[in-house]
Design an enzyme around this catalytic site. Structure first.
Site, PDB file in Angstrom:
ATOM      1  N   ARG A 138     -31.178  -2.612 -45.821  1.00  0.00           N
ATOM      2  CA  ARG A 138     -30.131  -2.930 -46.799  1.00  0.00           C
ATOM      3  C   ARG A 138     -30.315  -2.050 -48.028  1.00  0.00           C
ATOM      4  O   ARG A 138     -31.359  -1.435 -48.213  1.00  0.00           O
ATOM      5  CB  ARG A 138     -30.140  -4.407 -47.176  1.00  0.00           C
ATOM      6  CG  ARG A 138     -31.440  -4.936 -47.741  1.00  0.00           C
ATOM      7  CD  ARG A 138     -31.295  -6.385 -48.210  1.00  0.00           C
ATOM      8  NE  ARG A 138     -32.570  -6.921 -48.636  1.00  0.00           N
ATOM      9  CZ  ARG A 138     -33.391  -7.646 -47.877  1.00  0.00           C
ATOM     10  NH1 ARG A 138     -33.043  -7.940 -46.639  1.00  0.00           N
ATOM     11  NH2 ARG A 138     -34.540  -8.089 -48.354  1.00  0.00           N
ATOM     12  N   LEU A 139     -29.299  -2.025 -48.899  1.00  0.00           N
ATOM     13  CA  LEU A 139     -29.298  -1.128 -50.054  1.00  0.00           C
ATOM     14  C   LEU A 139     -29.767  -1.799 -51.334  1.00  0.00           C
ATOM     15  O   LEU A 139     -30.084  -1.117 -52.310  1.00  0.00           O
ATOM     16  CB  LEU A 139     -27.897  -0.545 -50.253  1.00  0.00           C
ATOM     17  CG  LEU A 139     -27.347   0.235 -49.049  1.00  0.00           C
ATOM     18  CD1 LEU A 139     -25.935   0.715 -49.330  1.00  0.00           C
ATOM     19  CD2 LEU A 139     -28.244   1.415 -48.711  1.00  0.00           C
ATOM     20  N   SER A 140     -29.772  -3.116 -51.363  1.00  0.00           N
ATOM     21  CA  SER A 140     -30.331  -3.884 -52.480  1.00  0.00           C
ATOM     22  C   SER A 140     -29.797  -3.462 -53.846  1.00  0.00           C
ATOM     23  O   SER A 140     -30.553  -3.303 -54.808  1.00  0.00           O
ATOM     24  CB  SER A 140     -31.865  -3.798 -52.458  1.00  0.00           C
ATOM     25  OG  SER A 140     -32.372  -4.431 -51.307  1.00  0.00           O
ATOM     26  N   ASP A 176     -40.052   0.066 -50.800  1.00  0.00           N
ATOM     27  CA  ASP A 176     -40.178  -1.330 -50.378  1.00  0.00           C
ATOM     28  C   ASP A 176     -41.448  -1.551 -49.557  1.00  0.00           C
ATOM     29  O   ASP A 176     -41.837  -0.694 -48.758  1.00  0.00           O
ATOM     30  CB  ASP A 176     -38.946  -1.712 -49.546  1.00  0.00           C
ATOM     31  CG  ASP A 176     -38.863  -3.209 -49.298  1.00  0.00           C
ATOM     32  OD1 ASP A 176     -39.457  -3.981 -50.067  1.00  0.00           O
ATOM     33  OD2 ASP A 176     -38.211  -3.599 -48.314  1.00  0.00           O
ATOM     34  N   HIS A 184     -49.019  -3.186 -54.992  1.00  0.00           N
ATOM     35  CA  HIS A 184     -48.326  -2.419 -56.037  1.00  0.00           C
ATOM     36  C   HIS A 184     -49.206  -1.277 -56.529  1.00  0.00           C
ATOM     37  O   HIS A 184     -48.733  -0.161 -56.746  1.00  0.00           O
ATOM     38  CB  HIS A 184     -47.953  -3.334 -57.204  1.00  0.00           C
ATOM     39  CG  HIS A 184     -46.953  -4.387 -56.844  1.00  0.00           C
ATOM     40  ND1 HIS A 184     -45.756  -4.087 -56.228  1.00  0.00           N
ATOM     41  CD2 HIS A 184     -46.966  -5.743 -57.008  1.00  0.00           C
ATOM     42  CE1 HIS A 184     -45.070  -5.206 -56.022  1.00  0.00           C
ATOM     43  NE2 HIS A 184     -45.789  -6.218 -56.488  1.00  0.00           N
ATOM     44  N   LEU A 218     -38.933  19.544 -61.767  1.00  0.00           N
ATOM     45  CA  LEU A 218     -38.481  18.352 -61.035  1.00  0.00           C
ATOM     46  C   LEU A 218     -38.103  17.282 -62.041  1.00  0.00           C
ATOM     47  O   LEU A 218     -38.819  17.072 -63.020  1.00  0.00           O
ATOM     48  CB  LEU A 218     -39.610  17.837 -60.133  1.00  0.00           C
ATOM     49  CG  LEU A 218     -39.402  16.462 -59.475  1.00  0.00           C
ATOM     50  CD1 LEU A 218     -38.279  16.521 -58.441  1.00  0.00           C
ATOM     51  CD2 LEU A 218     -40.696  15.968 -58.825  1.00  0.00           C
ATOM     52  N   TRP A 226     -47.740  -5.157 -48.002  1.00  0.00           N
ATOM     53  CA  TRP A 226     -48.931  -4.350 -47.712  1.00  0.00           C
ATOM     54  C   TRP A 226     -50.162  -4.980 -48.368  1.00  0.00           C
ATOM     55  O   TRP A 226     -51.230  -5.069 -47.748  1.00  0.00           O
ATOM     56  CB  TRP A 226     -48.732  -2.932 -48.221  1.00  0.00           C
ATOM     57  CG  TRP A 226     -49.827  -1.973 -47.835  1.00  0.00           C
ATOM     58  CD1 TRP A 226     -49.834  -1.108 -46.776  1.00  0.00           C
ATOM     59  CD2 TRP A 226     -51.078  -1.765 -48.510  1.00  0.00           C
ATOM     60  NE1 TRP A 226     -50.998  -0.380 -46.742  1.00  0.00           N
ATOM     61  CE2 TRP A 226     -51.798  -0.771 -47.806  1.00  0.00           C
ATOM     62  CE3 TRP A 226     -51.668  -2.326 -49.646  1.00  0.00           C
ATOM     63  CZ2 TRP A 226     -53.058  -0.322 -48.194  1.00  0.00           C
ATOM     64  CZ3 TRP A 226     -52.929  -1.893 -50.033  1.00  0.00           C
ATOM     65  CH2 TRP A 226     -53.607  -0.901 -49.311  1.00  0.00           C
ATOM     66  N   TRP A 261     -36.569  -9.792 -61.683  1.00  0.00           N
ATOM     67  CA  TRP A 261     -36.995 -10.739 -62.713  1.00  0.00           C
ATOM     68  C   TRP A 261     -37.225 -12.132 -62.130  1.00  0.00           C
ATOM     69  O   TRP A 261     -37.855 -12.984 -62.777  1.00  0.00           O
ATOM     70  CB  TRP A 261     -35.964 -10.813 -63.833  1.00  0.00           C
ATOM     71  CG  TRP A 261     -35.853  -9.568 -64.657  1.00  0.00           C
ATOM     72  CD1 TRP A 261     -34.853  -8.643 -64.622  1.00  0.00           C
ATOM     73  CD2 TRP A 261     -36.787  -9.095 -65.643  1.00  0.00           C
ATOM     74  NE1 TRP A 261     -35.093  -7.627 -65.521  1.00  0.00           N
ATOM     75  CE2 TRP A 261     -36.273  -7.883 -66.167  1.00  0.00           C
ATOM     76  CE3 TRP A 261     -38.002  -9.590 -66.139  1.00  0.00           C
ATOM     77  CZ2 TRP A 261     -36.939  -7.152 -67.158  1.00  0.00           C
ATOM     78  CZ3 TRP A 261     -38.659  -8.854 -67.131  1.00  0.00           C
ATOM     79  CH2 TRP A 261     -38.132  -7.659 -67.622  1.00  0.00           C
TER      80      TRP A 261
END
Length: 224
Positions: free
Chosen positions: A178-180, A12, A29, A122, A17, A61
């Site tokens: 928050r977890l969104s 987030d 982004h 990974l 930024w 969206w």
């Protein structure tokens, strides 16, 4: 010392930024990709086997169409430029969420998954067009169709994260608590770390600090 197998991150703060530094959300982004690469490298150094990154939610969206198009174009460029490098480093890419994008991007995502599917160093789970509530509802509906008993063991077989261990850590940058709608089932026992820094400012030192703290936490899982 707690074993660490899986880290999940809500990345987030990119847009904020970008506005702060470049007066453009899209610049944020783009800058955020640098943090992604840093955290991938740090995960390998720490011998973490699963890294789940929340890149685009079902709610995203609602954002301006230009920003959405920029995000997907950025993802296309990243995959085209980096998928061979990820493959050489023995990194597996898996998409969780619904591949409901352009045919071009869908093909690229499927190609990237297939190219890296046998890699073991990974596993990066990229959450795209992902929402936990819809995942849970769909899993329930699919289980109902099978006529199997409704229990936890059967239910998790229909989650998009089946065969992936639950996260040990959830990190959210951006100073938002928050977890969104992210991995609501899977993070039931994850240690959650909210970070003030915006995602493009989050670095390997920040990541290692969280890992060190996690390893020292006493985890009871309901016991004493």
């Amino acid at each position: 010392m707690n074993p660490l197998n899986h880290v999940a991150i809500i990345m987030d703060g990119n847009g904020r930024w970008g506005l702060k530094h470049k007066k453009s959300r899209n610049a944020g982004h783009k800058a955020g990709l640098n943090s992604v690469e840093k955290i991938i490298r740090a995960s390998i150094k720490n011998n973490i086997k699963y890294l789940t990154l929340f890149a685009f939610s079902t709610e995203n969206w609602k954002r301006p169409k230009k920003e959405i198009n920029y995000l997907f174009n950025l993802l296309e460029i990243f995959l085209k430029n980096k998928i061979n490098d990820l493959h050489k480093k023995n990194i597996k890419l898996k998409i969780i969420g619904i591949k409901n994008f352009s045919s071009k991007l869908n093909k690229l995502l499927i190609f990237s998954e297939n190219k890296t599917k046998t890699n073991k160093k990974l596993q990066i789970n990229l959450a795209l067009n992902y929402g936990s509530k819809s995942e849970l509802m769909n899993a329930f509906k699919q289980l109902q169709k099978t006529k199997k008993n409704l229990n936890e063991k059967n239910f998790i077989k229909y989650l998009q994260t089946r065969n992936i261990p639950d996260p040990d850590i959830l990190i959210r940058t951006g100073n938002t608590h928050r977890l969104s709608n992210f991995l609501l089932w899977q993070i039931a026992y994850a240690e959650i770390f909210f970070v003030k820094k915006l995602w493009p400012d989050f670095n390997e030192k920040d990541y290692n600090k969280i890992i060190k703290k996690f390893k020292s936490i006493k985890r009871n899982f309901g016991n004493v």
